[in-house]
Design a protein around this motif. Structure first.
Motif, PDB file in Angstrom:
ATOM      1  N   ILE A  16       0.843  -1.240  -0.090  1.00  0.00           N
ATOM      2  CA  ILE A  16      -0.127   0.055   0.018  1.00  0.00           C
ATOM      3  C   ILE A  16       0.817   1.209   0.038  1.00  0.00           C
ATOM      4  CG2 ILE A  16      -1.902   1.244   1.371  1.00  0.00           C
ATOM      5  CD1 ILE A  16      -2.731  -1.482   2.274  1.00  0.00           C
ATOM      6  N   THR A  17       0.692   2.083  -1.017  1.00  0.00           N
ATOM      7  CA  THR A  17       1.363   3.594  -0.881  1.00  0.00           C
ATOM      8  C   THR A  17       0.672   4.609  -1.025  1.00  0.00           C
ATOM      9  OG1 THR A  17       3.244   4.419  -2.425  1.00  0.00           O
ATOM     10  CG2 THR A  17       1.473   3.545  -3.603  1.00  0.00           C
ATOM     11  N   SER A  18       1.169   5.910  -0.990  1.00  0.00           N
ATOM     12  CA  SER A  18       0.715   7.009  -0.717  1.00  0.00           C
ATOM     13  C   SER A  18       0.286   7.356  -2.338  1.00  0.00           C
ATOM     14  CB  SER A  18       1.582   8.205  -0.574  1.00  0.00           C
ATOM     15  OG  SER A  18       2.502   8.397  -1.367  1.00  0.00           O
ATOM     16  N   TRP A  19      -1.023   8.340  -2.276  1.00  0.00           N
ATOM     17  CA  TRP A  19      -1.519   8.407  -3.789  1.00  0.00           C
ATOM     18  C   TRP A  19      -0.262   9.315  -4.485  1.00  0.00           C
ATOM     19  CZ3 TRP A  19      -1.744  13.452  -5.534  1.00  0.00           C
ATOM     20  CH2 TRP A  19      -1.845  14.443  -4.639  1.00  0.00           C
ATOM     21  N   ARG A  20       0.697  10.168  -3.902  1.00  0.00           N
ATOM     22  CA  ARG A  20       1.804  10.900  -4.784  1.00  0.00           C
ATOM     23  C   ARG A  20       2.718   9.998  -5.497  1.00  0.00           C
ATOM     24  NH1 ARG A  20       2.824  15.624  -0.568  1.00  0.00           N
ATOM     25  NH2 ARG A  20       0.963  16.749  -0.965  1.00  0.00           N
ATOM     26  N   ARG A  21       2.930   8.867  -4.393  1.00  0.00           N
ATOM     27  CA  ARG A  21       3.990   7.562  -4.977  1.00  0.00           C
ATOM     28  C   ARG A  21       3.233   6.895  -6.518  1.00  0.00           C
ATOM     29  NH1 ARG A  21       8.396   6.009  -7.157  1.00  0.00           N
ATOM     30  NH2 ARG A  21       8.749   4.091  -6.688  1.00  0.00           N
TER      31      ARG A  21
END
Length: 165
Positions: A16-21
């Motif tokens: 799970i990652t950030s929307w920016r990444r």
């Protein structure tokens, strides 16, 4: 703005990652958008909620430690016999240690004090107590993280990409 589920090229969940990444991976062409929630980052660029990598990434298998915290999390912090949720939960060996039952994901469940004492050193069948869910080893540590998001009601679109939830 939100978290994004990253899938391998084979559609198996990686992390799970950030929307920016996630946006960077999309812009660089390293990933493709699979799901979005209708919100826009920029004009004509919807905010992703699930992306898939274009190339397969080999990930080494990582063993999930058998800890009290992980067992409580797996069992949703509730007694597996009576569904009680509270602070005084214990761990119960399905096959008691006195009968050769060991410490394993398949033999330990969360139980309230009352049910644990009531069961004693008997098996659930002998004590006439039924387990709500048979204990099993979690698929991955990511499984815990995704389950937390699904139980909170966010990211329901992730459900179809995760086995066992």
């Amino acid at each position: 703005m939100g978290k994004v589920l990253v899938l391998n090229a084979s559609y198996e969940p990686l992390n799970i990652t950030s929307w920016r990444r996630a946006a960077v991976l999309l812009i660089k062409g390293k990933a493709e958008q699979v799901e979005h929630n209708g919100k826009l980052v920029y004009t004509e660029f919807p905010l992703p909620t699930v992306i898939r990598l274009r190339y397969y990434v080999r990930v080494p298998y990582k063993e999930i430690p058998l800890t009290r915290r992980n067992i409580l999390h797996r069992d949703n912090h509730s007694c597996q016999y009576c569904s009680y949720t509270g602070d005084d939960l214990t761990l119960d060996h399905v096959i008691p240690r006195s009968r050769g039952g060991g410490d394993s994901w398949e033999n330990i469940v969360t139980a309230c004090v009352r049910c644990n004492v009531n069961k004693g050193s008997r098996t659930p069948k002998e004590a006439n107590m039924i387990l709500r869910h048979p204990p099993r080893k979690p698929y991955s540590s990511l499984h815990f993280e995704v389950a937390k998001h699904l139980k909170s009601g966010t990211h329901q679109e992730w459900r179809k990409y995760v086995i066992g939830l």
